[in-house]
Enzyme design. Structure first.
Site, PDB file in Angstrom:
ATOM      1  N   THR A 283      13.666  -6.192  42.849  1.00 33.61           N
ATOM      2  CA  THR A 283      13.828  -7.437  42.069  1.00 33.61           C
ATOM      3  C   THR A 283      12.770  -8.438  42.550  1.00 33.61           C
ATOM      4  OG1 THR A 283      15.602  -8.167  43.534  1.00 33.61           O
ATOM      5  CG2 THR A 283      16.253  -7.118  41.472  1.00 33.61           C
TER       6      THR A 283
ATOM      7  N   LYS B 134      16.079  -1.796  48.594  1.00 35.30           N
ATOM      8  CA  LYS B 134      15.556  -2.996  47.930  1.00 35.30           C
ATOM      9  C   LYS B 134      16.329  -4.212  48.435  1.00 35.30           C
ATOM     10  CE  LYS B 134      16.691  -5.286  45.236  1.00 35.30           C
ATOM     11  NZ  LYS B 134      17.545  -6.497  44.966  1.00 35.30           N
TER      12      LYS B 134
ATOM     13  N   THR C  65      21.545  -5.373  53.084  1.00 35.91           N
ATOM     14  CA  THR C  65      20.641  -5.015  52.005  1.00 35.91           C
ATOM     15  C   THR C  65      21.357  -5.150  50.681  1.00 35.91           C
ATOM     16  OG1 THR C  65      19.292  -3.286  51.044  1.00 35.91           O
ATOM     17  CG2 THR C  65      21.336  -2.591  52.049  1.00 35.91           C
TER      18      THR C  65
END
Lengths: 405, 405
Positions: B152, B178, B189
């Site tokens: 993102t 990510k 995370t």
């Protein structure tokens, strides 16, 4: 930069009978800058004080606490900016005590009757010689000059006064405060001082100060950092003809507490309005919590979230960030489906998701304002709390990356 | 912007026998952008997973947990970016379940054998039609493309592989992750996935994942916000000839755990290195605490402090801010006089104040580096913990004020 915070007219700030104010220049950080304030109390009736709960509490805070416990009374407050005298070990304590001795010699009292306060950079030795040299040269001042002399990153001096009639007698209150960074409860302000001519028994004033602090100076956050030096002190000189308050159940106790709480809230909110880099003043109003502590816990989770604070800065109704913060506030049995969240008077979320009546336009309209209330209804019980905060802007980072204090 | 974080060569990232990867374009937020990842497991041996503890946990997290509890096994993971499907109430649950049904139809399994994951904006309905339309069109991919498809605000795709010999057999691990904002432990995370061809009994893998998460994905913080969607999933396909691990006391359990922990730490640190606006990678190493929980509490107080983080950004050795954060970490009986604080190998503070050997030059030299370790010796007992974080920059505010996800 400050959000809807104007400086009162000098005439609106009342002198308090029994209190004399002096300011001076010790050149601790900057030349030609008032950085030393001396408040002399000719007749102390009683004094209430609450201090930071930071374990690295500063030397002046430790000395002030010792002097209050000694119970010999208080004749003076001495306040310097530019150096916090915190993280300074045994030498810091000796320095704070030495300044009290010098003040005591100057005004003719015991060192234990002087309370020291410092604000500024941590972990650097206090330039005690500069302060001691400046003390005999202080000049008579009025409160607005003292409010300016105790500023650090503040952009606006913070002060307020109240005159009220209680039982047919006029009583007066004047307060000054400073702080705009390293602001989080226990204590929220770096420094707050209120003076009144009320006459009140010592233990009652201490009780009142603790209660008032909970909903004012301990209900604000700028950056979640609890400072080493925070102090909130209320001095009552007893010069008013209003009869002495000796019972918590007396109606005069209640009347004085209402005025003190109102004044303290104005000063506490002024600190948030002048929060480092602030562009918005935000109230987090948590309702129907199980306990007041729970309401505060949820309120602070939202008020501390950098993601929530940057969304306010951007005027972006990215309201999922508020739900997210409520979710990680640490309430294990929270039923998210029962919660309602309002932005201003716009219902944003209910039944675990976005309210069907919500529109981006309605949210955007509220977010564009510079005073915003977020109401969080937890639907658990009857407790509530309000937390006051500001947004997180690029200027906050610039101020704290560039400024050493 | 990422701090010392390079993208591995595609050839360094290993395929894992028994795992097929597909990516696609559902156009959830942006056109011509891979935002859909499908991982098909031809032979699942075991799966371990830990999820966010946020009470507003997202619909896909709730569904994934339900499917894991069902115990029918896992045949596929489906991951979308652009929308978190969080704060979406009953409709969000129905949407996540519907996507699982569509994946199940496509690959020929039960809906309960599919785990859904979403990341992106909160409080907006999931565009489920777009995802369902894109599913049949996904294309075979390699891990680096999947690592890019789950990003993102990440500026760098995060992936790592390991090949090791255990008991004379080659085993393989590949992980992708990510996340760079809304990062705080439990889970730290947003999303982390590791695949290995090891064969291991289900409850042992779950135990291993929980233990590994504690010192890796749960030991990092960017901004203190615990996301609604965080998930860390480890899949072991059992395709390696290494004999099946059926006991926690076996030396192969220990060997696999060391490799998994090493890989997970690299991925977790990659998230911090790519923290929103990060310019420095900072390790807070807390030693001689009473308990590991206490060490983490102190480490997080320092790592979360906006004042500490802006000082790192400015390369300003304003180290009193670290002492201040230790002081408000909430350890009631902390003896500040016993604490030692080091910046790199420079002793900064001892005996409640600045170390006599400390010089501004020595502090400045360390602060100028882009990888900095702060060691805090509490001198209480033998427990310790390391927390990984980054600085707080103007860019963090810009990213979060300007970006809606």
């Amino acid at each position: 930069m400050a959000v809807n915070l104007s400086v009162p007219n000098d005439k609106q700030i009342l002198a308090i009978d029994g209190v004399q104010v002096f300011i001076g220049q010790a050149r601790i950080k900057k030349p030609k800058h008032d950085d030393l304030t001396l408040v002399v109390l000719n007749s102390v009736n009683s004094i209430g004080a609450v201090f930071t709960q930071n374990r690295f509490c500063a030397a002046p805070v430790q000395i002030a606490k010792q002097h209050l416990v000694a119970g010999t009374g208080v004749r003076a407050l001495v306040i310097n900016t530019g150096n916090a005298n915190a993280g300074t070990g045994q030498q810091g304590l000796a320095d704070a005590e030495f300044i009290c001795e010098k003040v005591a010699q100057q005004i003719g009292c015991q060192a234990s009757e002087v309370l020291p306060f410092s604000t500024g950079v941590i972990l650097e030795p206090l330039p005690v010689d500069k302060i001691v040299a400046a003390l005999p040269k202080v000049k008579v001042a009025h409160w607005p000059q003292a409010a300016a002399a105790i500023m650090t990153t503040d952009t606006v001096p913070k002060m307020a006064s109240r005159t009220v009639y209680i039982d047919g007698h006029k009583v007066h209150f004047t307060g000054i405060a400073k702080g705009s960074g390293m602001i989080h409860p226990n204590m929220a302000t770096m420094l707050g001082f209120v003076f009144t001519d009320v006459s009140i028994a010592q233990p009652l004033l201490q009780q009142m100060v603790a209660e008032v602090a909970a909903t004012t100076f301990n209900a604000i956050t700028v950056d979640g950092d609890t400072s080493t030096n925070d102090s909130f002190v209320v001095v009552a000189t007893g010069k008013s003809p209003l009869s002495r308050i000796v019972s918590m159940s007396s109606k005069n106790y209640a009347a004085v507490k209402i005025v003190l709480a109102d004044l303290a809230l104005e000063l506490a909110q002024a600190i948030v309005r002048d929060g480092e880099g602030a562009t918005k003043f935000i109230t987090i109003d948590v309702r129907h919590a199980l306990t007041e502590a729970e309401a505060r816990q949820v309120g602070y989770a939202v008020a501390r979230s950098p993601l929530v604070k940057t969304a306010f800065y951007a005027s972006d109704p990215n309201l999922g960030r508020i739900l997210c913060a409520i979710g990680y506030a640490g309430i294990a049995d929270l039923d998210v489906a029962a919660i309602k969240v309002y932005l201003g008077d716009v219902l944003v979320a209910e039944k675990g998701g976005r309210a069907s009546s919500y529109t981006e336009e309605a949210g955007q309209q509220i977010m564009a304002q510079d005073e915003i209330t977020v109401t969080i209804d937890l639907a658990r019980a009857e407790a509530q709390a309000k937390i006051y905060t500001c947004d997180l802007s690029k200027e906050y980072v610039a101020i704290n990356a560039d400024y050493r204090s």
